[in-house]
Scaffold this active site. Structure first.
Site, short mmCIF file in Angstrom:
data_model
loop_
_atom_site.label_atom_id
_atom_site.label_comp_id
_atom_site.label_asym_id
_atom_site.label_seq_id
_atom_site.Cartn_x
_atom_site.Cartn_y
_atom_site.Cartn_z
N GLN A 88 0.84 -1.20 0.00
CA GLN A 88 0.00 0.00 0.00
C GLN A 88 0.88 1.26 0.00
OE1 GLN A 88 -3.32 -2.03 2.83
NE2 GLN A 88 -3.62 0.15 2.59
N ARG A 140 -9.36 -0.43 7.49
CA ARG A 140 -10.30 0.48 6.87
C ARG A 140 -10.60 1.66 7.77
NH1 ARG A 140 -14.18 -1.13 2.15
NH2 ARG A 140 -14.60 0.98 1.47
N CYS A 141 -9.56 2.22 8.34
CA CYS A 141 -9.77 3.44 9.11
C CYS A 141 -8.44 4.17 9.19
CB CYS A 141 -10.29 3.15 10.51
SG CYS A 141 -9.05 2.69 11.71
N GLU A 169 -13.04 5.31 4.33
CA GLU A 169 -13.07 4.64 5.61
C GLU A 169 -14.20 5.09 6.52
OE1 GLU A 169 -9.07 5.63 6.34
OE2 GLU A 169 -8.34 3.85 5.34
#
Ligand code: FES
Ligand code: FES
Lengths: 164, 805
Positions: free
Chosen positions: B236, B383-384, B759
């Site tokens: 990522q 996802r945050c 997110e």
């Protein structure tokens, strides 16, 4: 290895013939031996459906089938569904309705959906959600996948009516 | 000219710029099975490497014998820590300032830890080799509970000096990692001690895992002739990986090329650096051949990147009328065997200090203790944005608990405590400066749309019916209002391993009026190739369809910190707009020259520069692009290129209001989601279709975490949830349809006002689902139960409240 088996199968319309160990999994054959990398591996345990292919008219998870079991069969993967110039209505619909994000589940989803629509050309939303429950998507939340399949079903039915 | 008859609206539409639901350019390849994920990469002579992993959670390694394994045809090498030690590669730095074993160095600290790396001609040979590597383990006492860990005499990390400070200051115990504080302790304690009303609650935000459908993997190719290393992988943050590889391997950075190909979802799992990446590189150096490493699902769930595992204790105080006066939070954070959290350096507990949420809370104090246990390392932002999910869950539960104490409706309690529109920019008690927001408007819209009062009346009736024996189903109304903090971040306070968290974009306009833009980020399904082209189309007046977006190749893309924490749009999106504006500035000079007027006498209009007051005199961007390459313009260099490195002045603060309506069968514990309404405010909206898709996906991951997904261990440190049989991923059958809605409060400091959205739905969704479950039981005396609310736990809650009697 000594105990190799003689395998013959048709993959996406092409005859293939080779020797393989009995323990070789079909997904490995497709991805590593035949270089057909559309079907993916998401779990190895038949839970995610990323590896879904069609064998003799049935949806099958290629990670949980030995290639020996598929000997003599016809296998269709995402590569055998539609061409760049003439996409399958499901491929068009997934693009149109944002039915994918990372795309990793997509080949399995579309391959499974082609069978679903053969089994049931006019599915309800519930039919689709039930019929696709063997395919996991981590990105889309399914809402747009369902929409895509519904749209393709409508498209395919009207194309069929027009042809009749 | 044909162009002149096209209306201005049509010209705008032709660009497919910001605000339109442009179809994704990525989809053609993905729908035809032509994606190029790391496992699709095939190189001549490529080998496959895989790990021997520890079956024990804590054990000493007395010896490793690879003799038999090496006899297997096709097995070329078995690497152990001993082989890596001379290269200094048996340990590697983590993103959190700790270090982690690449291969077990004398002991193992969690089940599944990498012990040896078997390199073979193919996967089958590697698996055969793994079977035959003999490892002599001596079991050690296992600690899976962080509270016990802090009291235990068993030292987990014998490599660390117990008396020395850690990366984040003093340590209280050999198994303690750090204490991190925000806010004012004494004033907060005083406010709470003297308050009218105080609500207290302890909650456990369980350990889970991002579990993208594609697992992690890499392919390394050490080209010994040219001294160049190429590393493909599920990264990522490819540029950061290049820097890390250079730092730990000693290979100069210009000789390393890192490529992130298509990535099958990340959700935080693919931010960190993993032993597999390092081992594929070493194996390629050793064998001189390309080496691939791909983890299987069990490896993935058990070893790379768990999320959460926060034990949170809170106190919240208020006046009798419900005005919140203070908030206190203590967290015991279980980080597993190594501290491998992926947080900005100065924030070992991420942005947990956003835990005052969307409320105007004058006094607050947060303290986080990080602890080692015999569990897998990680602590990534699933996802945050860096622990924001934990923070929002905490405050949204505390609000509910306080509402119960006050005997007040929690929607109203939220409303009277929201930060008001006119208070922005708002300085929160724990340090952040919220850029903008209009919470009341969003809240009112949400409650009105779902007919909140009607729902409460229906719920009251349901309780009556239940008590009268007319139904066995309860009804829960889950509310959440969240403020995210994304777009890390300003270089002055955000870095990872010393690398400032700016991001970048480089644009080249081609002579015929098309373009390529390269960014420091990398899409994992977010559709960057589609949306960044839209930003540029609006900024430079060339159609999005004529703009290629490229990311993920460190040889070609400008340096950037990658994609996670919803930072792509806030940071790289800003860089894209700024680079576009540089292009436009030069285009303006070219246009003025071509039109023979002064620079200031032309102005930009959609896709062209026009002479002010003479709209019939103009040059289109296409014409200007060509001129940049074929005209000798006095005082201007030929060509049309720009690069921008964007250091954001602040974070962005998206927010939203969610409502979930749920029916719960008290006899089976099965929840049925009847309705889910999600209002998101992510500032300027670039592509509504993609935003909606992100919201659906984030909510589904929230549903998973709240209603069943967990990484669980037994007392021996065995991971009980290592396959998709045990680890809950919702299917189409379990997931509802979501209603999406929005308000638009642009970020005042972002060049296009966008805030990021990927997110938010996860951050806001988890407490919303959880609150719905808890709300169903509120009339029967429930205050709080821990997630995940799977069927069994819900049944147990019902049972504990006497609802089966
Ligand atoms: S890889 Fe075959 S079902 Fe998951
Ligand atoms: S689109 Fe990513 S898993 Fe389905």
């Amino acid at each position: 290895m000594s105990n190799k088996m003689h395998i013959k199968m048709n993959v996406n319309g092409k005859d293939e013939e080779f020797l393989a160990e009995p323990r070789e999994l079909l997904i490995y054959t497709l991805r590593e031996r035949l270089n057909i990398t559309g079907p993916h591996i998401g779990c190895d345990t038949s839970h995610c459906g990323a590896c879904t292919v069609t064998i003799d008219g049935k949806s099958v998870k290629a990670c949980t089938m030995f290639v020996a079991q598929a000997s003599g069969s016809s296998v269709t993967t995402i590569e055998g569904i539609g061409t760049p110039d003439s996409l399958h209505p499901l491929q068009e619909a997934f693009k149109e309705h944002h039915g994918l994000q990372c795309g990793y589940c997509t080949p399995g989803m579309i391959t499974r959906a082609t069978k679903l629509l053969e089994e049931n050309p006019n599915p309800t939303e519930e039919d689709i959600r039930f019929g696709m429950a063997g395919n996991i998507c981590r990105c889309t939340g399914y809402q747009n996948i369902v929409k895509s399949i519904q749209a393709a079903a409508v498209e395919m039915s009207s194309a069929k009516e027009a042809a009749e | 000219m044909k162009d002149e008859v096209i209306s201005r609206d049509d010209r705008v539409a032709n660009l497919k710029g910001m605000g339109c639901s442009r179809k994704r350019v990525e989809d053609a390849r993905f729908t035809q099975g032509k994606g190029n994920y790391v496992d699709d990469i095939k190189l001549d002579g490529m080998l496959f490497g895989d790990f021997v992993r520890s079956p024990y959670a804590h054990a000493r390694i007395k010896g490793i014998n690879a003799e038999e394994a090496l006899k297997i045809p096709g097995v070329l090498a078995v690497l152990t820590a001993e082989d890596l030690a001379p290269l200094g590669l048996h340990w590697m730095p983590t993103l959190a300032g700790d270090k982690q074993m690449v291969l077990a160095d004398g002991k193992v600290l969690f089940q599944g830890q990498e012990v040896a790396f078997v390199v073979a001609e193919d996967r089958y040979a590697a698996a055969d080799g793994i079977e035959l590597v003999e490892v002599d383990y001596e079991e050690l006492p296992v600690i899976v509970d962080p509270f016990e860990s802090l009291k235990s005499d068993v030292v987990l990390r014998e490599d660390l000096d117990p008396n020395a400070d850690g990366a984040h200051g003093p340590r209280k115990h050999p198994n303690h990692i750090f204490t991190w504080e925000a806010g004012d302790k004494e004033p907060t304690e005083e406010v709470i001690a003297n308050a009218d009303i105080v609500a207290e609650e302890s909650m456990y935000y369980h350990r889970t895992h991002p579990c993208p459908l594609e697992t992690c993997g890499s392919v390394a190719l050490m080209d010994k002739v040219n001294g160049k290393l190429t590393l493909w992988g599920t990264f990522q943050a490819p540029h950061a990986i290049r820097t890390i590889v250079s730092l730990i391997s000693g290979i100069e950075e210009h000789n390393i090329r890192v490529i992130s190909p298509d990535i099958g979802g990340g959700f935080g799992n693919k931010v960190g650096a993993y032993p597999g990446y390092v081992c594929s590189v070493v194996a390629s150096i050793v064998t001189g051949r390309p080496v691939k490493w791909i983890e299987d699902r069990m490896d993935n769930l058990m070893t790379t990147a768990f999320a959460r595992d926060y034990w949170m204790k809170g106190k919240i105080s208020a006046t009798k009328e419900g005005k919140i006066t203070g908030l206190q939070c203590h967290v015991t954070a279980d980080h597993g065997g190594f501290d491998a959290c992926a947080d900005p350096t100065k924030f070992p507990a991420g942005f947990m200090n956003i835990c005052t949420g969307s409320y105007d809370i004058p006094t607050a104090y947060l303290e986080v203790d990080g602890v080692y246990t015999n569990k897998a390392p990680g602590g990534v932002s699933y996802r945050c944005s860096f622990r924001v999910t934990e923070a929002v869950y905490f405050i949204e539960r505390m609000i509910e608990v306080l509402a119960i104490k006050l005997n007040m409706d929690s929607a109203e309690l939220r409303r009277i405590n929201f930060i008001k529109k006119e208070q922005f920019p708002y300085k929160a008690a724990l340090g952040w400066e919220y850029d903008s927001g209009d919470y009341h408007t969003a809240w009112d819209k949400a409650l009105k749309t779902v007919d909140y009062d009607g729902l409460r009346a229906e719920q009251a009736q349901r309780v009556e019916d239940f008590k009268a024996g007319k139904t066995r189903k309860l009804m829960g109304i889950g509310l959440s209002f969240f403020t995210e903090i994304v777009g890390a971040g300003p270089v002055k306070n955000c870095d990872i391993l010393g690398l400032g968290m700016f991001d970048s974009c480089e644009i080249r306009i081609h002579p015929t009026g098309s373009a390529i833009a390269r960014l420091g980020t990398i899409s994992q399904g977010q559709g960057h190739a589609t949306t960044f082209a839209q930003i540029l189309a609006s900024e430079i007046g060339l159609p999005a369809d004529s703009i290629t977006i490229e990311e993920g190749d460190t040889d070609t893309a400008p340096y950037g910190l990658g994609t996670y924490g919803s930072r792509s749009t806030p940071v790289a999106g800003a860089a894209t707009a700024m680079a576009g504006r540089k292009i436009r500035a030069k285009a303006q000079m070219i246009a003025a020259y071509l039109l023979e007027v002064h620079d200031n006498d032309v102005e930009f209009d959609v896709d062209r520069f026009v002479v002010k007051g003479a709209p019939e005199r103009f040059k289109t961007m296409k014409e200007i692009a060509f001129a940049a390459y074929n005209q000798a313009i006095p005082g201007l260099e030929p060509g049309l290129e720009a690069v921008s490195y964007y250091d954001p002045p602040n974070m962005t603060y998206p927010f939203g209001a969610y409502v979930c309506v749920m029916d719960i069968d008290v006899d089976t514990g099965v929840p049925e989601i009847r309705r889910f309404y999600a209002l998101d405010d992510c500032g300027t909206r670039i592509n509504p279709m993609i935003i909606e898709g992100q919201v659906h996906g984030g909510l589904t991951e929230a549903l998973a975490v709240a209603l069943g997904q967990e990484i669980a261990y037994d007392d021996m440190g065995n991971c009980k949830t290592g396959t998709l049989m045990d680890f809950f991923l919702p299917t189409a059958w379990e997931v509802p349809n979501y209603e999406t809605d929005f308000t638009v409060t642009p970020s005042p400091h972002h060049p296009i006002g966008a805030k990021g959205v990927g997110e938010s739905p996860h951050v806001g969704g988890v407490p919303c689902f959880s609150n719905a479950v808890q709300d169903a039981f509120r009339p029967f005396g429930n205050t709080h139960t821990n997630m995940p609310h799977d069927h069994w736990r819900i049944w147990k809650t019902a049972n504990g409240l006497g609802l089966h009697d």
